[in-house]
Scaffold this active site. Structure first.
Site, PDB file in Angstrom:
ATOM      1  N   ASP A  30      51.984  34.164  46.764  1.00  0.00           N
ATOM      2  CA  ASP A  30      51.636  34.299  48.106  1.00  0.00           C
ATOM      3  C   ASP A  30      52.865  33.744  49.014  1.00  0.00           C
ATOM      4  OD1 ASP A  30      48.959  35.530  49.686  1.00  0.00           O
ATOM      5  OD2 ASP A  30      50.472  34.206  50.795  1.00  0.00           O
ATOM      6  N   ILE A  31      53.265  34.291  50.165  1.00  0.00           N
ATOM      7  CA  ILE A  31      54.482  33.681  50.528  1.00  0.00           C
ATOM      8  C   ILE A  31      53.993  32.768  51.595  1.00  0.00           C
ATOM      9  CG2 ILE A  31      54.522  35.090  52.664  1.00  0.00           C
ATOM     10  CD1 ILE A  31      57.267  35.774  52.602  1.00  0.00           C
ATOM     11  N   ASN A  87      39.891  40.751  49.769  1.00  0.00           N
ATOM     12  CA  ASN A  87      39.586  40.905  51.184  1.00  0.00           C
ATOM     13  C   ASN A  87      39.444  42.635  51.327  1.00  0.00           C
ATOM     14  OD1 ASN A  87      39.232  38.428  52.343  1.00  0.00           O
ATOM     15  ND2 ASN A  87      41.570  38.124  52.414  1.00  0.00           N
ATOM     16  N   GLY A  93      39.424  40.373  57.064  1.00  0.00           N
ATOM     17  CA  GLY A  93      40.857  39.504  57.430  1.00  0.00           C
ATOM     18  C   GLY A  93      41.813  40.423  56.829  1.00  0.00           C
ATOM     19  N   HIS A 100      44.699  43.841  46.580  1.00  0.00           N
ATOM     20  CA  HIS A 100      45.288  42.641  45.954  1.00  0.00           C
ATOM     21  C   HIS A 100      43.876  41.855  45.763  1.00  0.00           C
ATOM     22  CE1 HIS A 100      45.874  42.311  50.388  1.00  0.00           C
ATOM     23  NE2 HIS A 100      45.608  41.099  50.146  1.00  0.00           N
ATOM     24  N   HIS A 102      43.293  37.707  45.237  1.00  0.00           N
ATOM     25  CA  HIS A 102      43.867  36.390  45.639  1.00  0.00           C
ATOM     26  C   HIS A 102      43.585  35.409  44.265  1.00  0.00           C
ATOM     27  CE1 HIS A 102      45.308  36.736  49.954  1.00  0.00           C
ATOM     28  NE2 HIS A 102      44.323  37.709  50.029  1.00  0.00           N
TER      29      HIS A 102
HETATM   30  P1  AMP Z   1      45.009  39.853  52.913  1.00  0.00           P
HETATM   31  O1  AMP Z   1      44.790  39.057  54.203  1.00  0.00           O
HETATM   32  O2  AMP Z   1      43.894  39.753  51.903  1.00  0.00           O
HETATM   33  O3  AMP Z   1      45.315  41.257  53.203  1.00  0.00           O
HETATM   34  O4  AMP Z   1      46.156  39.090  52.515  1.00  0.00           O
HETATM   35  C1  AMP Z   1      47.576  39.302  52.528  1.00  0.00           C
HETATM   36  C2  AMP Z   1      48.309  38.202  51.993  1.00  0.00           C
HETATM   37  O5  AMP Z   1      49.625  38.484  51.611  1.00  0.00           O
HETATM   38  C3  AMP Z   1      48.462  36.914  52.864  1.00  0.00           C
HETATM   39  O6  AMP Z   1      47.926  35.744  51.958  1.00  0.00           O
HETATM   40  C4  AMP Z   1      49.953  36.864  52.946  1.00  0.00           C
HETATM   41  O7  AMP Z   1      50.336  35.507  52.995  1.00  0.00           O
HETATM   42  C5  AMP Z   1      50.680  37.658  51.880  1.00  0.00           C
HETATM   43  N1  AMP Z   1      51.836  37.980  52.018  1.00  0.00           N
HETATM   44  C6  AMP Z   1      52.192  38.861  53.097  1.00  0.00           C
HETATM   45  N2  AMP Z   1      53.711  39.099  52.941  1.00  0.00           N
HETATM   46  C7  AMP Z   1      53.820  38.740  51.886  1.00  0.00           C
HETATM   47  C8  AMP Z   1      55.119  38.877  51.142  1.00  0.00           C
HETATM   48  N3  AMP Z   1      56.090  39.518  51.278  1.00  0.00           N
HETATM   49  N4  AMP Z   1      55.385  38.077  49.913  1.00  0.00           N
HETATM   50  C9  AMP Z   1      54.148  37.357  49.330  1.00  0.00           C
HETATM   51  N5  AMP Z   1      53.014  37.448  50.110  1.00  0.00           N
HETATM   52  C10 AMP Z   1      52.834  38.085  51.140  1.00  0.00           C
END
Ligand code: AMP
Ligand code: ZN
Length: 114
Positions: A30-31, A87, A93, A100, A102
């Site tokens: 995760d970024i 999520n 959120g 995905h 987490h």
């Molecule tokens: P959600 O809120 O469950 O949709 O989680 C989306 C996740 O994607 C968040 O934890 C972000 O930090 C992560 N995210 C967004 N863009 C990227 C990216 N380019 N590379 C890796 N993780 C990302």
């Protein structure tokens, strides 16, 4: 070309810190990590969220969980414990509308979640 961020990561149009890849799934860091270990496990097939999954996705959904388990094991998180989060929809959120899981670990988490 797709405007889905995670499909673009699957297609290697956007770089990611890859943790695992096979024909069905991809896992990357995760970024914006919320824990010492924070990895996202995604199906290569685009599904906007769990809401869009159906019985045809039964194997894929199980495979996502087993992949998360394997990564947790490989990262040394299995003994101390880890948390999986999916999520789904606005109240959860969810920000990225490509399903995905987490995988979070490396610290103690509170309950209930915020
Ligand atoms: P959600 O809120 O469950 O949709 O989680 C989306 C996740 O994607 C968040 O934890 C972000 O930090 C992560 N995210 C967004 N863009 C990227 C990216 N380019 N590379 C890796 N993780 C990302
Ligand atoms: Zn997608």
């Amino acid at each position: 070309m797709t405007d889905c961020l995670f499909c673009r990561i699957v297609n290697k149009e956007i770089p990611s810190r890859l943790v695992y890849e096979d024909e069905k799934v991809l896992a990357f860091e995760d970024i914006k990590p919320q824990a010492p270990a924070h990895i996202l496990i995604i199906p290569k097939k685009h599904l906007a969220s769990l809401k869009e999954a159906d019985e045809n996705d039964q194997n894929l959904l199980g495979y996502l969980l087993l992949t998360a388990r394997k990564i947790a094991q490989d990262k040394g998180l299995a003994e101390s414990g880890f948390r999986l989060v999916i999520n789904s929809g606005p109240d959860s959120g969810q920000e990225v509308y490509h399903l995905h899981v987490h995988l979070l670990g490396g610290r103690r988490f509170g309950w209930p979640p915020g």
